[in-house]
Design a protein around this motif. Structure first.
Motif, short mmCIF file in Angstrom:
data_model
loop_
_atom_site.label_atom_id
_atom_site.label_comp_id
_atom_site.label_asym_id
_atom_site.label_seq_id
_atom_site.Cartn_x
_atom_site.Cartn_y
_atom_site.Cartn_z
N ALA A 1 0.83 -1.20 0.00
CA ALA A 1 0.00 0.00 0.00
C ALA A 1 0.87 1.25 0.00
O ALA A 1 0.57 2.24 -0.68
N PHE A 2 1.97 1.23 0.76
CA PHE A 2 2.86 2.38 0.84
C PHE A 2 3.63 2.58 -0.47
O PHE A 2 3.61 3.66 -1.06
N TYR A 3 4.31 1.55 -0.94
CA TYR A 3 5.19 1.68 -2.10
C TYR A 3 4.45 1.67 -3.43
O TYR A 3 4.80 2.42 -4.35
N ARG A 4 3.40 0.87 -3.55
CA ARG A 4 2.64 0.81 -4.80
C ARG A 4 1.63 1.95 -4.86
O ARG A 4 1.64 2.76 -5.79
N ASP A 5 0.75 2.02 -3.87
CA ASP A 5 -0.33 2.99 -3.91
C ASP A 5 0.15 4.40 -3.55
O ASP A 5 -0.27 5.37 -4.17
N GLY A 6 1.01 4.51 -2.55
CA GLY A 6 1.49 5.82 -2.14
C GLY A 6 2.53 6.40 -3.08
O GLY A 6 2.39 7.51 -3.58
N LEU A 7 3.59 5.63 -3.35
CA LEU A 7 4.65 6.13 -4.22
C LEU A 7 4.35 5.92 -5.70
O LEU A 7 5.04 6.47 -6.56
N GLY A 8 3.36 5.11 -6.01
CA GLY A 8 2.97 4.91 -7.40
C GLY A 8 3.84 3.93 -8.17
O GLY A 8 3.86 3.96 -9.40
N MET A 9 4.53 3.05 -7.46
CA MET A 9 5.37 2.06 -8.14
C MET A 9 4.51 0.90 -8.65
O MET A 9 3.42 0.66 -8.13
N GLU A 10 5.02 0.21 -9.65
CA GLU A 10 4.30 -0.92 -10.24
C GLU A 10 4.88 -2.23 -9.72
O GLU A 10 6.09 -2.38 -9.60
N VAL A 11 4.00 -3.19 -9.42
CA VAL A 11 4.47 -4.52 -9.03
C VAL A 11 4.98 -5.21 -10.29
O VAL A 11 4.24 -5.39 -11.26
#
Length: 136
Positions: free
Chosen positions: A20-30
């Motif tokens: 949630a922090f790195y993908r949704d917050g920072l906008g990174m892609e899995v």
């Protein structure tokens, strides 16, 4: 000859909470989510920076019990090395990350005397994460 960063590992307590922090917050892609027994490793990146990625894993993933315990202790103390990200829109990124459950604001966006404008958070596991926007 060229040398570049390919992966940087970030140790976290809970992969889903950290996503949630790195993908949704920072906008990174899995990019990859690899299960292995009771653990998994999640790789995230940005299409604008192909070839560079972070890998999230829990303290005991792929480590001995003693090493995992030591890493868990350091993570709990909040003394693991920080990660620094850059963005082209610090204010929008700051607001998006601030909205993530478990994200702790350490510093709101400010101009730094050494150049960038930046902010700081602790991710849900306690890792310090700084986000900067270069001048210009």
């Amino acid at each position: 000859m060229s040398t570049a960063i390919r992966y940087c590992h970030i140790t976290v307590n809970d992969l889903d909470e950290s996503l949630a922090f790195y993908r949704d917050g920072l906008g990174m892609e899995v990019l990859n989510d690899v299960p292995y027994g009771e653990f998994r490793w999640v790789t995230l990146g940005d299409s604008k920076q192909p070839g560079a990625a972070i890998v999230l894993s829990e303290p005991h993933a792929g480590r001995s019990q003693a090493d995992g315990d030591t890493l868990q202790e350091l993570l709990t103390k909040g003394v693991l090395p920080m990660a620094i990200f850059s963005t082209d829109d610090l204010d929008t990124t700051f607001e998006r990350v601030r909205g993530v459950q478990g994200a702790e604001v350490l510093q709101e966006p400010i101009e730094q005397p050494w150049g960038p404008r930046d902010c700081a958070f602790r991710d849900p596991s306690g890792n310090m994460v700084r986000i900067e926007q270069a001048k210009g």
